[in-house]
Every structure is written in C-alpha cells, then in structure tokens.
Write an enzyme that holds these catalytic residues in place. Structure first.
Site, PDB file in Angstrom:
ATOM      1  N   CYS A   1       0.835  -1.207   0.000  1.00 40.86           N
ATOM      2  CA  CYS A   1       0.000   0.000   0.000  1.00 40.86           C
ATOM      3  C   CYS A   1       0.874   1.264   0.000  1.00 40.86           C
ATOM      4  CB  CYS A   1      -0.998  -0.028   1.156  1.00 40.86           C
ATOM      5  SG  CYS A   1      -2.356   1.160   0.946  1.00 40.86           S
TER       6      CYS A   1
ATOM      7  N   HIS B   1      -3.690  -5.051   0.452  1.00 46.66           N
ATOM      8  CA  HIS B   1      -3.197  -5.485   1.763  1.00 46.66           C
ATOM      9  C   HIS B   1      -3.310  -7.001   1.913  1.00 46.66           C
ATOM     10  CE1 HIS B   1      -2.590  -1.631   3.890  1.00 46.66           C
ATOM     11  NE2 HIS B   1      -3.551  -1.176   3.109  1.00 46.66           N
TER      12      HIS B   1
ATOM     13  N   GLU C   1      -1.868  -8.744   3.996  1.00 42.88           N
ATOM     14  CA  GLU C   1      -1.766  -9.072   5.428  1.00 42.88           C
ATOM     15  C   GLU C   1      -3.072  -8.844   6.185  1.00 42.88           C
ATOM     16  OE1 GLU C   1      -1.196  -4.612   5.628  1.00 42.88           O
ATOM     17  OE2 GLU C   1      -1.061  -6.220   4.163  1.00 42.88           O
TER      18      GLU C   1
END
Length: 244
Positions: free
Chosen positions: A99, A187, A189
């Site tokens: 990001c 993202h 994660e």
C-alpha cells in the site's frame, strides 16, 4: 546454514484494536510471512526509528508497510525513508512494499504517486496478473482477490519497473523492479476483521462517507480472500533466489 533475517519498516501506528487482538501490525506481518528459524525485527520509521548503515547488511529482506500518511508527502521521516529505499535498491536488497510501501517504493525509484483518479478504493477487489511463467510455476491463478484501503496510487512507474497486475479501478496494482523490488497496492496481510475496524475509524474521522462503508461491506460479504495464494506469492518473492 545461517538463519535468514528480515526487517519490517513500520510506517503506521498501531490502533488500539489491532494491538489488543493481533499484537500490532508487526505481528500481523510476521504471522503472514515468517517461517521457523527466521529472525524478524521491526523499525518504527514513522516514529523516526531507522536501521543504520551497519545494520542494513544484516538483513536478507525488508517489508515496507501501509500508512495513514501520503507517500507524496515530505515529512522528515518520509524523506529519510526515501533515502533508505534508494540505498536498499543500490544494494539489491529484497524489498516488498505494501500500500503506502508500494507507493513510496515507486517514488524512491523515480516514479510518481498522488491521489487516486477514481477516488477511495475500500473493500475486496479482484486484481488481474500480467502473464508470467513464474506465477504459473507457483500455481498462482491469473486473478486474485485482495483487500484494498487507499485513496492514493502509483501514477507513473519508474524507468526500471514493469506492471505485474491491475484492477478495474487501479492501473498499477503491483509492480516489480529487477529481481529485488516488488510493490503491492492492496493489503495481503489484512483480515476482513482488521479492515472493518479501520473503516469505522475512517468514518469517525470523516475521511470516508457511508457509501464507502456500504460498498466495502458488500464486497466482503460477496467474496472470499485468497489469503494462502498471497502468502505463497509474498514469501516466494522475499525468500526465493529471484523475483516472480
């Protein structure tokens, strides 16, 4: 065999919720990327904590996280981070940007970032990959779902880079530079839970409108995350002999 060592360059402050439930964003990244026998360290660069020149060579790779700051900003720590990323590039160190990390990596190499032409992108998005023999070898499909939460984007790639993936809203969802730099706008994660709490905070601060929340919730209910594929892809990049 010498143990591999990695560093997370943390560009965001932990929310109380993520700290309480997940131990903080550093733990979220370690949970996704780490394997037995590895050492993972964190540098809170947004608070001015950076590795010195002697420490840089101790690491096999670096991860640059998301942030609420603008990658096109000129805060002191952002300028220091740009200099560090240029140095890591010159040393051919593996760097994965997520990001804000994707955007600041691009800027450090000579590309351009700014506000996204199509506005906020929040929720679960499908991205499409450029044809790649390496992705095929990893059995990564031609498209994957990923959580997005950004209002900035990469506008123009640096000369050394090429597009790896795009989406309906964002022309440069992923890029690579040589065998050692990779940026991901989304993202990998994040969990759906993390995104929902982030959305609540953005709404409370009047940074997004209720229509963004409704669209994001609808996307999260409609699709499943390709978490395992993203883990495989990111680990293969950071720890493999060459880029995907």
């Amino acid at each position: 065999m010498e143990k591999k060592r990695f560093a997370v360059l943390l560009c965001a402050e932990d929310s109380d919720y993520v700290k309480k439930k997940y131990g903080g964003y550093f733990d979220v990244f370690v949970g996704m990327l780490s394997e037995e026998g590895e050492t993972w360290d964190v540098y809170r660069v947004a608070l001015g904590e950076f590795p010195d020149d002697g420490e840089i060579n101790d690491y096999d790779g670096f991860v640059v996280t998301g942030s609420c700051h603008d990658a096109h900003g000129n805060d002191a720590w952002i300028c220091k981070l740009l200099a560090l990323l240029k140095k890591l590039h010159s040393l051919q160190k593996k760097v994965l940007g997520i990001c804000f990390g994707h955007q600041i990596l691009c800027r450090s190499l000579g590309g351009k970032t700014g506000r996204a032409i199509n506005g906020w992108d929040i929720g679960l998005t499908t991205i499409n990959f450029s044809p790649s023999k390496s992705l095929a070898a990893l059995q990564i499909p031609s498209s994957l779902t990923i959580i997005e939460c950004h209002r900035d984007e990469v506008r123009e790639l640096p000369p050394c880079a090429e597009v790896m993936a795009w989406s309906e809203k964002t022309g440069i969802e992923m890029f690579k530079c040589g065998d050692h730099i990779m940026g991901i706008q989304g993202h990998p994660e994040y969990t759906k839970d993390i995104l929902m709490h982030l959305i609540d905070r953005l709404l409370q601060r009047d940074l997004i409108q209720s229509c963004h929340v409704e669209a994001a919730k609808a996307s999260l209910e409609a699709y499943e995350l390709d978490e395992e594929a993203w883990k495989k892809l990111c680990k293969s990049f950071l720890k493999g002999p060459s880029l995907l």
